[in-house]
Write a protein that holds these residues in place. Structure first.
Motif, PDB file in Angstrom:
ATOM      1  N   TYR A  12       1.901   8.726   5.345  1.00  0.00           N
ATOM      2  CA  TYR A  12       0.678   8.022   5.709  1.00  0.00           C
ATOM      3  C   TYR A  12       0.211   6.955   4.717  1.00  0.00           C
ATOM      4  CZ  TYR A  12       0.404  11.710   9.183  1.00  0.00           C
ATOM      5  OH  TYR A  12       0.683  12.562  10.213  1.00  0.00           O
ATOM      6  N   GLY A  13       0.905   6.756   3.608  1.00  0.00           N
ATOM      7  CA  GLY A  13       0.483   5.754   2.634  1.00  0.00           C
ATOM      8  C   GLY A  13       0.857   4.346   3.079  1.00  0.00           C
ATOM      9  N   THR A  14      -0.133   3.502   3.266  1.00  0.00           N
ATOM     10  CA  THR A  14       0.116   2.141   3.748  1.00  0.00           C
ATOM     11  C   THR A  14       1.011   1.351   2.805  1.00  0.00           C
ATOM     12  OG1 THR A  14      -2.035   2.125   4.851  1.00  0.00           O
ATOM     13  CG2 THR A  14      -1.010  -0.024   4.441  1.00  0.00           C
ATOM     14  N   ILE A  15       0.662   1.312   1.539  1.00  0.00           N
ATOM     15  CA  ILE A  15       1.468   0.571   0.567  1.00  0.00           C
ATOM     16  C   ILE A  15       2.818   1.252   0.382  1.00  0.00           C
ATOM     17  CG2 ILE A  15       1.565  -0.308  -1.811  1.00  0.00           C
ATOM     18  CD1 ILE A  15      -0.622  -1.596   0.015  1.00  0.00           C
ATOM     19  N   TYR A  16       2.809   2.583   0.305  1.00  0.00           N
ATOM     20  CA  TYR A  16       4.052   3.348   0.167  1.00  0.00           C
ATOM     21  C   TYR A  16       5.026   2.967   1.284  1.00  0.00           C
ATOM     22  CZ  TYR A  16       7.177   7.262  -0.722  1.00  0.00           C
ATOM     23  OH  TYR A  16       8.274   8.021  -1.032  1.00  0.00           O
ATOM     24  N   ASN A  17       4.565   3.002   2.536  1.00  0.00           N
ATOM     25  CA  ASN A  17       5.445   2.717   3.666  1.00  0.00           C
ATOM     26  C   ASN A  17       5.897   1.265   3.712  1.00  0.00           C
ATOM     27  OD1 ASN A  17       5.825   5.232   5.031  1.00  0.00           O
ATOM     28  ND2 ASN A  17       3.641   5.181   5.478  1.00  0.00           N
ATOM     29  N   THR A  18       5.060   0.364   3.263  1.00  0.00           N
ATOM     30  CA  THR A  18       5.445  -1.048   3.212  1.00  0.00           C
ATOM     31  C   THR A  18       6.565  -1.251   2.189  1.00  0.00           C
ATOM     32  OG1 THR A  18       3.199  -1.703   3.845  1.00  0.00           O
ATOM     33  CG2 THR A  18       4.596  -3.389   2.814  1.00  0.00           C
ATOM     34  N   ILE A  19       6.420  -0.638   1.038  1.00  0.00           N
ATOM     35  CA  ILE A  19       7.412  -0.798  -0.026  1.00  0.00           C
ATOM     36  C   ILE A  19       8.738  -0.137   0.314  1.00  0.00           C
ATOM     37  CG2 ILE A  19       7.935  -0.176  -2.430  1.00  0.00           C
ATOM     38  CD1 ILE A  19       4.927  -0.595  -3.007  1.00  0.00           C
ATOM     39  N   LYS A  20       8.678   1.037   0.938  1.00  0.00           N
ATOM     40  CA  LYS A  20       9.933   1.759   1.203  1.00  0.00           C
ATOM     41  C   LYS A  20      10.840   1.019   2.183  1.00  0.00           C
ATOM     42  CE  LYS A  20       8.958   5.059   4.889  1.00  0.00           C
ATOM     43  NZ  LYS A  20       8.828   6.460   5.224  1.00  0.00           N
ATOM     44  N   LEU A  21      10.296   0.033   2.879  1.00  0.00           N
ATOM     45  CA  LEU A  21      11.127  -0.787   3.762  1.00  0.00           C
ATOM     46  C   LEU A  21      12.050  -1.717   2.978  1.00  0.00           C
ATOM     47  CD1 LEU A  21       8.511  -1.776   6.496  1.00  0.00           C
ATOM     48  CD2 LEU A  21      10.356  -0.087   6.685  1.00  0.00           C
ATOM     49  N   SER A  22      11.709  -1.984   1.708  1.00  0.00           N
ATOM     50  CA  SER A  22      12.497  -2.955   0.950  1.00  0.00           C
ATOM     51  C   SER A  22      13.158  -2.406  -0.306  1.00  0.00           C
ATOM     52  CB  SER A  22      11.618  -4.149   0.566  1.00  0.00           C
ATOM     53  OG  SER A  22      10.574  -3.732  -0.285  1.00  0.00           O
ATOM     54  N   CYS A  23      12.791  -1.208  -0.739  1.00  0.00           N
ATOM     55  CA  CYS A  23      13.441  -0.659  -1.928  1.00  0.00           C
ATOM     56  C   CYS A  23      13.385   0.865  -1.911  1.00  0.00           C
ATOM     57  CB  CYS A  23      12.828  -1.215  -3.221  1.00  0.00           C
ATOM     58  SG  CYS A  23      11.204  -0.612  -3.643  1.00  0.00           S
ATOM     59  N   THR A  24      14.156   1.464  -2.779  1.00  0.00           N
ATOM     60  CA  THR A  24      14.221   2.914  -2.889  1.00  0.00           C
ATOM     61  C   THR A  24      13.033   3.421  -3.689  1.00  0.00           C
ATOM     62  OG1 THR A  24      16.626   2.802  -2.872  1.00  0.00           O
ATOM     63  CG2 THR A  24      15.651   4.826  -3.722  1.00  0.00           C
ATOM     64  N   ILE A  25      12.420   4.502  -3.202  1.00  0.00           N
ATOM     65  CA  ILE A  25      11.329   5.152  -3.913  1.00  0.00           C
ATOM     66  C   ILE A  25      11.727   6.597  -4.167  1.00  0.00           C
ATOM     67  CG2 ILE A  25       8.912   5.862  -3.874  1.00  0.00           C
ATOM     68  CD1 ILE A  25       8.403   3.614  -1.814  1.00  0.00           C
ATOM     69  N   ASN A  26      11.665   7.008  -5.429  1.00  0.00           N
ATOM     70  CA  ASN A  26      11.919   8.395  -5.811  1.00  0.00           C
ATOM     71  C   ASN A  26      10.680   8.908  -6.520  1.00  0.00           C
ATOM     72  OD1 ASN A  26      14.823   8.436  -5.143  1.00  0.00           O
ATOM     73  ND2 ASN A  26      14.942   6.936  -6.792  1.00  0.00           N
ATOM     74  N   GLY A  27      10.239  10.100  -6.150  1.00  0.00           N
ATOM     75  CA  GLY A  27       9.041  10.608  -6.797  1.00  0.00           C
ATOM     76  C   GLY A  27       8.979  12.109  -6.821  1.00  0.00           C
ATOM     77  N   SER A  28       8.140  12.580  -7.714  1.00  0.00           N
ATOM     78  CA  SER A  28       7.892  14.010  -7.794  1.00  0.00           C
ATOM     79  C   SER A  28       6.407  14.228  -8.058  1.00  0.00           C
ATOM     80  CB  SER A  28       8.731  14.648  -8.904  1.00  0.00           C
ATOM     81  OG  SER A  28       8.341  14.151 -10.163  1.00  0.00           O
ATOM     82  N   ILE A  29       5.946  15.408  -7.629  1.00  0.00           N
ATOM     83  CA  ILE A  29       4.569  15.796  -7.833  1.00  0.00           C
ATOM     84  C   ILE A  29       4.568  17.103  -8.596  1.00  0.00           C
ATOM     85  CG2 ILE A  29       2.361  16.372  -6.768  1.00  0.00           C
ATOM     86  CD1 ILE A  29       3.170  14.730  -4.346  1.00  0.00           C
ATOM     87  N   GLU A  30       3.741  17.153  -9.642  1.00  0.00           N
ATOM     88  CA  GLU A  30       3.585  18.357 -10.454  1.00  0.00           C
ATOM     89  C   GLU A  30       2.159  18.842 -10.367  1.00  0.00           C
ATOM     90  OE1 GLU A  30       4.676  17.471 -14.465  1.00  0.00           O
ATOM     91  OE2 GLU A  30       6.566  16.525 -13.874  1.00  0.00           O
ATOM     92  N   LYS A  31       1.991  20.128 -10.221  1.00  0.00           N
ATOM     93  CA  LYS A  31       0.659  20.735 -10.289  1.00  0.00           C
ATOM     94  C   LYS A  31       0.450  21.199 -11.716  1.00  0.00           C
ATOM     95  CE  LYS A  31      -2.140  24.530  -8.513  1.00  0.00           C
ATOM     96  NZ  LYS A  31      -2.161  25.708  -7.624  1.00  0.00           N
ATOM     97  N   ILE A  32      -0.611  20.720 -12.321  1.00  0.00           N
ATOM     98  CA  ILE A  32      -0.958  21.087 -13.695  1.00  0.00           C
ATOM     99  C   ILE A  32      -2.180  22.003 -13.618  1.00  0.00           C
ATOM    100  CG2 ILE A  32      -1.560  20.261 -16.003  1.00  0.00           C
ATOM    101  CD1 ILE A  32       1.133  19.165 -15.004  1.00  0.00           C
ATOM    102  N   SER A  33      -2.004  23.246 -14.039  1.00  0.00           N
ATOM    103  CA  SER A  33      -3.099  24.217 -14.022  1.00  0.00           C
ATOM    104  C   SER A  33      -3.683  24.319 -15.412  1.00  0.00           C
ATOM    105  CB  SER A  33      -2.603  25.585 -13.558  1.00  0.00           C
ATOM    106  OG  SER A  33      -2.064  25.512 -12.275  1.00  0.00           O
TER     107      SER A  33
END
Length: 134
Positions: A112-133
């Motif tokens: 659902y990310g507007t900028i995320y989806n726009t960018i992924k059309l032209s380049c590779t995106i790799n990401g991770s999410i960490e929960k910090i308690s």
């Protein structure tokens, strides 16, 4: 939805983007390389702000609490033609809430990310999410 910005520059100095009631100065000369963001960094800042906005949005929809979120983004520039080739990010969400489902949050950001989806059309995106308690 439509979005609107204006920008202007002064020869051999800097430039400014005007968005609503905010101005963002950016560099256009070698002399400002160390002090002002360049257009590529503003681009990555837009990507970062899209993800952080969606953390807030999905905290409401997914019913989780968090205190802060931070994202680090690194990009690789391809030379010919000049463009971003790969974007890597690490998102850290500070939360003690057991309702925080990291996998679902990542899926929602990527869907659902507007900028995320726009960018992924032209380049590779790799990401991770960490929960910090903390």
């Amino acid at each position: 939805m439509e979005y609107y910005t204006t920008a202007y520059s002064a020869s051999k100095t800097s430039a400014t983007i005007a968005i609503k009631q905010t101005s963002i100065e950016f560099g256009i000369t070698p002399e400002t390389d160390e002090s002002l963001p360049n257009p590529a960094e503003l681009f990555l800042g837009s990507f970062s702000s899209c993800i952080l906005k969606n953390v807030e949005r999905f905290s409401i929809l997914m019913h989780f609490e968090y205190t802060t979120a931070e994202i680090s983004v690194k990009a690789t520039r391809f030379e010919k033609p000049a463009r971003m080739d790969e974007i890597n990010y690490i998102l850290k969400v500070h939360s003690k809430d057991n309702n925080l489902n990291i996998d679902l949050l990542k899926k929602n950001i990527e869907k659902y990310g507007t900028i995320y989806n726009t960018i992924k059309l032209s380049c590779t995106i790799n990401g991770s999410i960490e929960k910090i308690s903390d």
